[in-house]
Scaffold this motif. Structure first.
Motif, PDB file in Angstrom:
ATOM      1  N   UNK A 186       0.742  -1.171   0.056  1.00 30.41           N
ATOM      2  CA  UNK A 186       0.072  -0.135   0.146  1.00 30.41           C
ATOM      3  C   UNK A 186       0.864   1.277   0.104  1.00 30.41           C
ATOM      4  N   UNK A 187       2.272   1.021  -0.011  1.00 30.48           N
ATOM      5  CA  UNK A 187       3.033   2.165  -0.017  1.00 30.48           C
ATOM      6  C   UNK A 187       2.861   3.271  -1.300  1.00 30.48           C
ATOM      7  N   UNK A 188       2.524   2.776  -2.089  1.00 30.68           N
ATOM      8  CA  UNK A 188       2.201   3.716  -3.360  1.00 30.68           C
ATOM      9  C   UNK A 188       1.080   4.895  -2.984  1.00 30.68           C
ATOM     10  N   UNK A 189       0.190   4.333  -2.353  1.00 32.59           N
ATOM     11  CA  UNK A 189      -0.976   5.325  -1.860  1.00 32.59           C
ATOM     12  C   UNK A 189      -0.477   6.317  -0.735  1.00 32.59           C
ATOM     13  N   UNK A 190       0.548   5.763  -0.136  1.00 36.06           N
ATOM     14  CA  UNK A 190       1.175   6.570   1.181  1.00 36.06           C
ATOM     15  C   UNK A 190       1.887   7.556   0.262  1.00 36.06           C
ATOM     16  N   UNK A 191       2.618   7.121  -0.554  1.00 36.27           N
ATOM     17  CA  UNK A 191       3.552   8.343  -1.206  1.00 36.27           C
ATOM     18  C   UNK A 191       2.581   9.327  -2.003  1.00 36.27           C
ATOM     19  N   UNK A 192       1.387   8.893  -2.312  1.00 36.88           N
ATOM     20  CA  UNK A 192       0.601   9.731  -2.931  1.00 36.88           C
ATOM     21  C   UNK A 192      -0.316  10.738  -2.010  1.00 36.88           C
ATOM     22  N   UNK A 193      -0.330  10.210  -0.729  1.00 35.75           N
ATOM     23  CA  UNK A 193      -0.774  11.242   0.458  1.00 35.75           C
ATOM     24  C   UNK A 193      -2.006  10.666   0.513  1.00 35.75           C
ATOM     25  N   UNK A 194      -2.536   9.421   0.012  1.00 36.48           N
ATOM     26  CA  UNK A 194      -3.993   8.952   0.284  1.00 36.48           C
ATOM     27  C   UNK A 194      -3.998   8.692   1.557  1.00 36.48           C
ATOM     28  N   UNK A 195      -3.252   7.735   1.975  1.00 37.54           N
ATOM     29  CA  UNK A 195      -3.319   7.066   3.283  1.00 37.54           C
ATOM     30  C   UNK A 195      -1.997   7.107   4.111  1.00 37.54           C
ATOM     31  N   UNK A 196      -2.245   6.890   5.541  1.00 37.81           N
ATOM     32  CA  UNK A 196      -1.007   7.025   6.269  1.00 37.81           C
ATOM     33  C   UNK A 196      -1.276   5.691   7.191  1.00 37.81           C
ATOM     34  N   UNK A 197      -0.001   5.085   7.717  1.00 43.31           N
ATOM     35  CA  UNK A 197      -0.185   4.163   8.690  1.00 43.31           C
ATOM     36  C   UNK A 197      -0.623   2.748   7.958  1.00 43.31           C
ATOM     37  N   UNK A 198      -0.556   1.690   8.710  1.00 49.35           N
ATOM     38  CA  UNK A 198      -0.779   0.409   8.209  1.00 49.35           C
ATOM     39  C   UNK A 198      -1.609  -0.192   9.256  1.00 49.35           C
ATOM     40  N   UNK A 199      -2.643  -1.050   8.562  1.00 47.02           N
ATOM     41  CA  UNK A 199      -3.522  -1.806   9.174  1.00 47.02           C
ATOM     42  C   UNK A 199      -2.840  -3.261   9.700  1.00 47.02           C
ATOM     43  N   UNK A 200      -1.610  -3.588   9.183  1.00 44.61           N
ATOM     44  CA  UNK A 200      -1.219  -4.792   9.703  1.00 44.61           C
ATOM     45  C   UNK A 200       0.056  -4.728  10.454  1.00 44.61           C
ATOM     46  N   UNK A 201       0.198  -3.360  11.233  1.00 37.11           N
ATOM     47  CA  UNK A 201       1.464  -3.239  11.916  1.00 37.11           C
ATOM     48  C   UNK A 201       2.448  -2.305  11.188  1.00 37.11           C
ATOM     49  N   UNK A 202       3.109  -1.375  12.004  1.00 41.74           N
ATOM     50  CA  UNK A 202       4.176  -0.742  11.644  1.00 41.74           C
ATOM     51  C   UNK A 202       4.978  -1.298  10.466  1.00 41.74           C
ATOM     52  N   UNK A 203       5.294  -0.527   9.588  1.00 33.29           N
ATOM     53  CA  UNK A 203       6.483  -0.829   8.596  1.00 33.29           C
ATOM     54  C   UNK A 203       7.751  -1.289   9.202  1.00 33.29           C
ATOM     55  N   UNK A 204       8.175  -2.435   9.056  1.00 35.13           N
ATOM     56  CA  UNK A 204       9.570  -2.715   9.952  1.00 35.13           C
ATOM     57  C   UNK A 204      10.762  -1.959   9.124  1.00 35.13           C
ATOM     58  N   UNK A 205      11.471  -1.671  10.107  1.00 36.20           N
ATOM     59  CA  UNK A 205      12.937  -1.178   9.625  1.00 36.20           C
ATOM     60  C   UNK A 205      13.713  -2.246   8.473  1.00 36.20           C
ATOM     61  N   UNK A 206      13.300  -3.553   8.711  1.00 37.60           N
ATOM     62  CA  UNK A 206      14.215  -4.415   7.545  1.00 37.60           C
ATOM     63  C   UNK A 206      13.625  -4.191   6.259  1.00 37.60           C
ATOM     64  N   UNK A 207      12.384  -4.200   6.171  1.00 39.74           N
ATOM     65  CA  UNK A 207      11.759  -3.759   5.075  1.00 39.74           C
ATOM     66  C   UNK A 207      12.565  -2.485   4.213  1.00 39.74           C
ATOM     67  N   UNK A 208      12.425  -1.415   5.068  1.00 38.71           N
ATOM     68  CA  UNK A 208      12.882  -0.222   4.398  1.00 38.71           C
ATOM     69  C   UNK A 208      14.451  -0.313   4.089  1.00 38.71           C
TER      70      UNK A 208
END
Length: 739
Positions: A186-208
């Protein structure tokens, strides 16, 4: 004039190679290892992107001369497809499937791009298709892009690493930042400013961190292959905590998006007129250049993707664009702003002609901005906006919403309309490209557009289709039934003349069941089938099956097996409509037992469809989930997080079904488990209302479907992980039953 040469000795013969073209030699080594020494590339002065391919008589090899690296890649591709008869596909590379000795060119093969830009990627493809890809998967696609002549692909992986570093430098703590990024799909829509946060838990640092490392490889490979990566920029969307640190900054909530709860929308927007915007832009681009090198001056930046500005005042809109562009030029004097034109489609009521003129007018000149006319094949905007008031723009094929898999396209339009746009009076069109939301199937409609970018006259569809099929099955002596099968498809599924059908057709079994409103829907995510199934899809499948019987070697061709599964998939999806109509008719006039009997064929079709899909790795839910979980290694908690995100994206999309079924797929394991359970629930509900003489309620059905989705999304996949059954035998059984 030749440039940057160095000398290599091979078997006593001197080869002159251009140092700037080493990425192409590496591509040949990857894809044609047995002919790695047979190709010579060199660059010459000239206008635009052009190439000549000739025989290298002294070596018995091939020489490709070009004005740019991208043109050399295209020249290699034209030789391989035109003279050798091989190609590279999404299912894999078949470029090395030919005899030891290279066919001679026999003269000169020449080509020239008719537009300077050949673009690839929709921003949301990074959520719908590539989100969990490894570099091996990226490597295949990047070679595919280079050979087809793409030279400005979007490079949008790993954006969060740089952005979060910018926020940290601005004084935000990790706790203040952690609630901002979305889950991976769902990151594309976060980058677009449509949504923020995750309904599955915070984005892990390992992913980043892992995605940042992947982006380094992607960008490097793009550059090696002669492509200019379109890189991200700071857009202005920020965590709400930034306003606490900078109370005087002009930070306001963006507009909400869809039906999402307030906890995840909207984000906050830092207005470009505020000096802090330019400060953060400089920080972002500087960090990005330090990470990837000075490899591009083209930056993707979209501020109003399905978010309307806070004001419609034309002076305000002009200043937003002017200040945004100034922030880019302040850190990169050669910066070019690339933006999607989707806002002018999705929010056409807001974006009047005067407002668009004011907004685009905030960017000086014509070549300092590139606009993607994102939906040119169905809903163009260039013709209504005076060719974007002189700004450079790209004719794009959107075609595919959410990665849906229905067979649909219009080859005639794709080979004529870009040329019409290019030749229109005052045209400022500078490119052609693909902006499909998901990269799933229908490969011919994408190939033909990229090939049209190298032809000033419309490609002959009949001739093109014949050669395309021969390359796809790497055989020029195919049974006549193969050509006939594809001719049927080209004249029907890929000759959609119904303007009410936009983009790929969605099957009704992929949407929430109902007694009405499913069949014959047009427009966005339409379900209307614009052809007769018996004389088109069923006939085409019979012909391909006949070819497989006549020439058993076809059964060893991955693309042939993919195609007979794909066409079988479409056949059963269409047959589901007939069974559904029978169920609806029975419900309105018959008993509970009759309704139960009428519902069984729907369930049988889904089971049969699942069995067909299970025979091919490209149609497996297991592949999607495996790709997601692989990023976690042995960390089961992290793997479960990724699987939840992967499952949610193709089902409910939002935590409570806010974009339910948008990214639906026809995959084994999804059809035979998720969709089957939904339709079992629906048919049981119909039987229950009949027996209890209760009123039917769409609200109850929808509530049941959300509950099924929320439960299914929390499951852990237990297999099977690999293909099941024999493709050809299974397809033949489906032919007997449904064709």
């Amino acid at each position: 004039m030749f440039v940057h040469f160095f000398v290599v000795l091979v078997a006593g013969v001197t080869l002159v190679r251009c140092a700037d073209l080493q990425g192409l030699y590496a591509l040949v080594q990857r894809r044609l290892p047995s002919h790695a020494l047979s190709f010579v590339f060199h660059q010459v002065d000239g206008e635009g992107d052009s190439f000549n391919v000739t025989d290298t008589s002294i070596l018995g090899g091939v020489t490709v001369s070009c004005t740019t690296t991208s043109a050399c890649a295209r020249g290699l591709y034209v030789y391989l497809t035109d003279r050798v008869g091989v190609d590279i596909w999404w299912t894999g590379s078949r470029l090395d499937n030919f005899p030891l000795f290279l066919p001679r060119v026999g003269g000169i093969l020449s080509g020239k791009a008719i537009v300077p830009y050949r673009y690839h990627f929709n921003a949301v493809t990074f959520g719908y298709t590539t989100v969990f890809w490894s570099f091996d998967q990226w490597e295949l696609l990047l070679d595919w892009l280079a050979l087809r002549g793409v030279n400005i692909p979007l490079a949008w992986v790993g954006y969060e690493y740089t952005l979060l570093e910018v926020f940290r430098d601005a004084g935000l703590s990790d706790d203040e930042i952690s609630s901002f990024p979305s889950g991976p799909p769902f990151l594309p829509w976060n980058r677009y400013g449509n949504i923020q946060g995750s309904w599955g838990g915070p984005l892990p640092a390992q992913w980043i961190n892992d995605q940042f490392e992947l982006q380094k490889k992607i960008v490097q490979r793009m550059v090696e292959l002669g492509m200019t990566p379109v890189l991200p920029a700071f857009t202005g969307f920020v965590p709400s905590a930034l306003a606490t640190h900078y109370p005087d900054a002009d930070i306001t909530p963006a507009s909400p998006w869809g039906a999402f709860p307030r906890s995840v929308t909207p984000t906050h927007f830092l207005h470009p007129s505020d000096p802090l915007f330019s400060t953060l832009q400089k920080s972002f681009i500087s960090k990005q250049k330090a990470a990837y090198g000075n490899v591009s001056n083209i930056y993707t930046l979209d501020q109003y993707n399905e978010n309307d500005p806070t004001s419609g005042d034309t002076t305000y809109l002009h200043n937003v664009a002017a200040n945004t562009f100034a922030s880019l030029r302040a850190v990169d004097p050669q910066a070019i702003w690339l933006m999607s034109g989707w806002l002018f489609v999705s929010s056409h009521a807001f974006w009047t002609l005067d407002r668009i003129r004011a907004y685009l007018g905030g960017v000086p000149g014509t070549d300092s901005m590139i606009i993607l006319d994102l939906y040119s094949e169905s809903n163009p905007r260039w013709d209504r906006l005076q060719s974007y008031f002189g700004k450079s723009w790209v004719w794009c094929e959107l075609h595919d919403f959410g990665g849906n898999m229905g067979m649909e396209g219009n080859l005639q339009q794709l080979t004529t309309q870009p040329l019409v746009a290019l030749g229109s009076p005052g045209s400022s069109m500078k490119g052609m490209g693909l902006t499909m939301e998901g990269q799933e199937g229908n490969e011919i409609v994408y190939d033909i557009l990229l090939d049209q970018a190298w032809s000033s006259t419309s490609l002959n569809i009949s001739d093109y289709g014949r050669k395309w099929v021969e390359r796809r099955y790497h055989n020029s002596g195919l049974p006549p039934s193969v050509y006939e099968a594809w001719s049927v498809l080209d004249a029907s599924a890929y000759n959609n003349q119904n303007a009410a059908i936009q983009a790929t057709i969605k099957s009704i079994f992929e949407v929430v069941p109902s007694l009405s409103g499913l069949v014959g829907k047009t427009g966005h995510h339409g379900t209307l089938i614009p052809y007769d199934t018996n004389t088109t899809i069923a006939r085409s499948l019979r012909l391909l099956a006949q070819a497989g019987t006549e020439d058993r070697s076809l059964l060893n061709i991955p693309e042939f097996n993919y195609d007979i599964v794909d066409i079988s998939r479409q056949l059963l999806a269409n047959r589901f409509i007939d069974a559904y109509n029978k169920l609806v008719s029975t419900y309105s006039s018959s008993s509970a037992d009759a309704v139960a009997a009428a519902g069984q064929p729907l369930l049988d079709i889904l089971k049969d469809l699942d069995s067909v899909l299970a025979t091919n790795e490209n149609f497996l839910l297991a592949k999607w989930i495996r790709d997601a979980r692989n990023w976690a290694g042995n960390n089961e908690t992290y793997a479960a997080y990724l699987e939840y995100n992967a499952r949610t994206q193709i089902t409910l999309w939002g935590p409570n079904g806010e974009v339910n079924d948008y990214a639906s797929k026809q995959w084994a394991g999804l059809v035979g488990d998720y969709y089957l359970s939904r339709w079992q629930n629906f048919t049981s509900y119909l039987v229950e209302t009949k027996r209890n003489r209760a009123s039917y309620s769409d609200a109850i059905v929808k509530r049941n479907m959300i509950a099924i989705g929320q439960s299914w999304d929390r499951e852990i996949f237990a297999g099977p992980w690999e293909v099941q059954g024999d493709t050809f035998a299974t397809v033949q059984m489906m032919l007997l039953k449904y064709a």
